[in-house]
Design a protein around this motif. Structure first.
Motif, PDB file in Angstrom:
ATOM      1  N   ILE A  72       0.865  -1.185   0.000  1.00 35.71           N
ATOM      2  CA  ILE A  72       0.000   0.000   0.000  1.00 35.71           C
ATOM      3  C   ILE A  72       0.896   1.227   0.000  1.00 35.71           C
ATOM      4  O   ILE A  72       1.608   1.482   0.962  1.00 35.71           O
ATOM      5  N   THR A  73       0.871   1.967  -1.112  1.00 40.66           N
ATOM      6  CA  THR A  73       1.754   3.120  -1.235  1.00 40.66           C
ATOM      7  C   THR A  73       1.005   4.433  -1.357  1.00 40.66           C
ATOM      8  O   THR A  73       1.617   5.483  -1.325  1.00 40.66           O
ATOM      9  N   GLY A  74      -0.286   4.374  -1.527  1.00 36.14           N
ATOM     10  CA  GLY A  74      -1.048   5.597  -1.732  1.00 36.14           C
ATOM     11  C   GLY A  74      -1.416   6.275  -0.438  1.00 36.14           C
ATOM     12  O   GLY A  74      -1.082   5.813   0.655  1.00 36.14           O
ATOM     13  N   GLY A  75      -2.097   7.365  -0.554  1.00 32.42           N
ATOM     14  CA  GLY A  75      -2.551   8.095   0.613  1.00 32.42           C
ATOM     15  C   GLY A  75      -2.304   9.580   0.440  1.00 32.42           C
ATOM     16  O   GLY A  75      -1.954  10.051  -0.631  1.00 32.42           O
ATOM     17  N   ALA A  76      -2.457  10.303   1.530  1.00 33.35           N
ATOM     18  CA  ALA A  76      -2.276  11.751   1.509  1.00 33.35           C
ATOM     19  C   ALA A  76      -0.797  12.069   1.644  1.00 33.35           C
ATOM     20  O   ALA A  76      -0.187  11.756   2.653  1.00 33.35           O
ATOM     21  N   LEU A  77      -0.242  12.641   0.618  1.00 29.16           N
ATOM     22  CA  LEU A  77       1.150  13.051   0.684  1.00 29.16           C
ATOM     23  C   LEU A  77       1.267  14.276   1.588  1.00 29.16           C
ATOM     24  O   LEU A  77       2.110  14.341   2.465  1.00 29.16           O
ATOM     25  N   TYR A  78       0.377  15.202   1.384  1.00 34.22           N
ATOM     26  CA  TYR A  78       0.308  16.392   2.222  1.00 34.22           C
ATOM     27  C   TYR A  78      -1.148  16.585   2.605  1.00 34.22           C
ATOM     28  O   TYR A  78      -2.016  16.540   1.749  1.00 34.22           O
ATOM     29  N   ALA A  79      -1.393  16.751   3.858  1.00 34.34           N
ATOM     30  CA  ALA A  79      -2.772  16.958   4.301  1.00 34.34           C
ATOM     31  C   ALA A  79      -3.230  18.349   3.902  1.00 34.34           C
ATOM     32  O   ALA A  79      -2.435  19.275   3.818  1.00 34.34           O
ATOM     33  N   LYS A  90      -5.456   7.350   7.507  1.00 33.64           N
ATOM     34  CA  LYS A  90      -6.304   6.364   8.186  1.00 33.64           C
ATOM     35  C   LYS A  90      -7.570   6.113   7.361  1.00 33.64           C
ATOM     36  O   LYS A  90      -7.988   4.970   7.186  1.00 33.64           O
ATOM     37  N   LYS A  91      -8.164   7.179   6.853  1.00 30.25           N
ATOM     38  CA  LYS A  91      -9.360   7.043   6.012  1.00 30.25           C
ATOM     39  C   LYS A  91      -9.044   6.196   4.775  1.00 30.25           C
ATOM     40  O   LYS A  91      -9.828   5.337   4.374  1.00 30.25           O
ATOM     41  N   TYR A  92      -7.890   6.452   4.185  1.00 34.22           N
ATOM     42  CA  TYR A  92      -7.463   5.736   2.984  1.00 34.22           C
ATOM     43  C   TYR A  92      -7.316   4.235   3.272  1.00 34.22           C
ATOM     44  O   TYR A  92      -7.815   3.397   2.528  1.00 34.22           O
ATOM     45  N   ILE A  93      -6.654   3.893   4.370  1.00 36.81           N
ATOM     46  CA  ILE A  93      -6.458   2.492   4.750  1.00 36.81           C
ATOM     47  C   ILE A  93      -7.807   1.828   5.024  1.00 36.81           C
ATOM     48  O   ILE A  93      -8.070   0.702   4.571  1.00 36.81           O
ATOM     49  N   ASP A 116       4.423   3.741  11.717  1.00 40.82           N
ATOM     50  CA  ASP A 116       3.985   2.869  12.804  1.00 40.82           C
ATOM     51  C   ASP A 116       2.480   2.936  13.014  1.00 40.82           C
ATOM     52  O   ASP A 116       1.816   1.911  13.191  1.00 40.82           O
ATOM     53  N   LYS A 117       1.940   4.123  12.976  1.00 40.82           N
ATOM     54  CA  LYS A 117       0.501   4.284  13.200  1.00 40.82           C
ATOM     55  C   LYS A 117      -0.304   3.723  12.034  1.00 40.82           C
ATOM     56  O   LYS A 117      -1.351   3.106  12.240  1.00 40.82           O
ATOM     57  N   LEU A 118       0.186   3.893  10.809  1.00 40.10           N
ATOM     58  CA  LEU A 118      -0.526   3.331   9.659  1.00 40.10           C
ATOM     59  C   LEU A 118      -0.447   1.808   9.653  1.00 40.10           C
ATOM     60  O   LEU A 118      -1.402   1.133   9.271  1.00 40.10           O
ATOM     61  N   ALA A 119       0.684   1.272  10.097  1.00 40.37           N
ATOM     62  CA  ALA A 119       0.803  -0.188  10.203  1.00 40.37           C
ATOM     63  C   ALA A 119      -0.199  -0.714  11.234  1.00 40.37           C
ATOM     64  O   ALA A 119      -0.814  -1.768  11.030  1.00 40.37           O
ATOM     65  N   THR A 122      -3.612  -0.657   9.705  1.00 36.85           N
ATOM     66  CA  THR A 122      -3.673  -1.776   8.754  1.00 36.85           C
ATOM     67  C   THR A 122      -3.891  -3.092   9.489  1.00 36.85           C
ATOM     68  O   THR A 122      -4.677  -3.930   9.057  1.00 36.85           O
ATOM     69  N   LEU A 123      -3.211  -3.276  10.590  1.00 38.10           N
ATOM     70  CA  LEU A 123      -3.381  -4.477  11.413  1.00 38.10           C
ATOM     71  C   LEU A 123      -4.837  -4.598  11.870  1.00 38.10           C
ATOM     72  O   LEU A 123      -5.450  -5.665  11.746  1.00 38.10           O
ATOM     73  N   GLN A 124      -5.394  -3.528  12.381  1.00 40.54           N
ATOM     74  CA  GLN A 124      -6.781  -3.543  12.849  1.00 40.54           C
ATOM     75  C   GLN A 124      -7.762  -3.836  11.720  1.00 40.54           C
ATOM     76  O   GLN A 124      -8.685  -4.626  11.884  1.00 40.54           O
TER      77      GLN A 124
END
Length: 138
Positions: A72-79, A90-93, A116-119, A122-124
């Motif tokens: 998973i490489t996508g998401g918000a680069l800059y909020a 988090k929304k993206y995941i 760490d927080k995104l992992a 993802t775990l959840q």
């Protein structure tokens, strides 16, 4: 081995380029919110690695469910102003795992910020064993 790359931006494209000629990969699935972008990358990779053309595919999240490795490489680069990158990612995941149910033996690599927080998210959301989740970024 089947590998799915979710998010075909700079990191996802570079990852796909590195993996496209790997002979152990039987299927490389490219997934992006904009399907045209994934199709363009597929054409670029086929031009670079013509013998691997049958291995490189464009798909959707549900087609990644049987992947051995999910990157998973996508998401918000800059909020956007007033938001935090973590909240956007988090929304993206969470959106990904509404459509993707990974097999229990899958390994998921999350490249994003904060790693760490995104992992953990993802775990959840994936409900996999923690040994199968890797967070990478910074």
């Amino acid at each position: 081995m089947k590998v799915a790359i979710i998010g075909i931006g700079r990191i996802g494209s570079a990852t796909a380029f590195c993996l496209a000629n790997e002979e152990r990969i039987d299927k490389l699935l490219l997934i992006n919110r904009t399907k045209t972008k994934a199709e363009c990358l597929r054409m670029d990779l086929m031009g670079t690695f013509p013998k691997r053309g049958g291995v490189i595919k464009v798909g959707n999240l549900s087609q990644a469910s049987d992947s051995d490795i999910i990157i998973i490489t996508g998401g918000a680069l800059y909020a956007t102003y007033g938001t935090h990158v973590l909240e956007e990612n988090k929304k993206y995941i969470k959106d990904i795992f509404r459509q993707l149910v990974p097999k229990k033996t899958a390994n998921i690599i999350v490249i994003g910020s904060p790693p760490d927080k995104l992992a953990f998210v993802t775990l959840q959301e994936s409900k996999l064993n923690p040994k199968h989740i890797i967070g990478f970024g910074g």
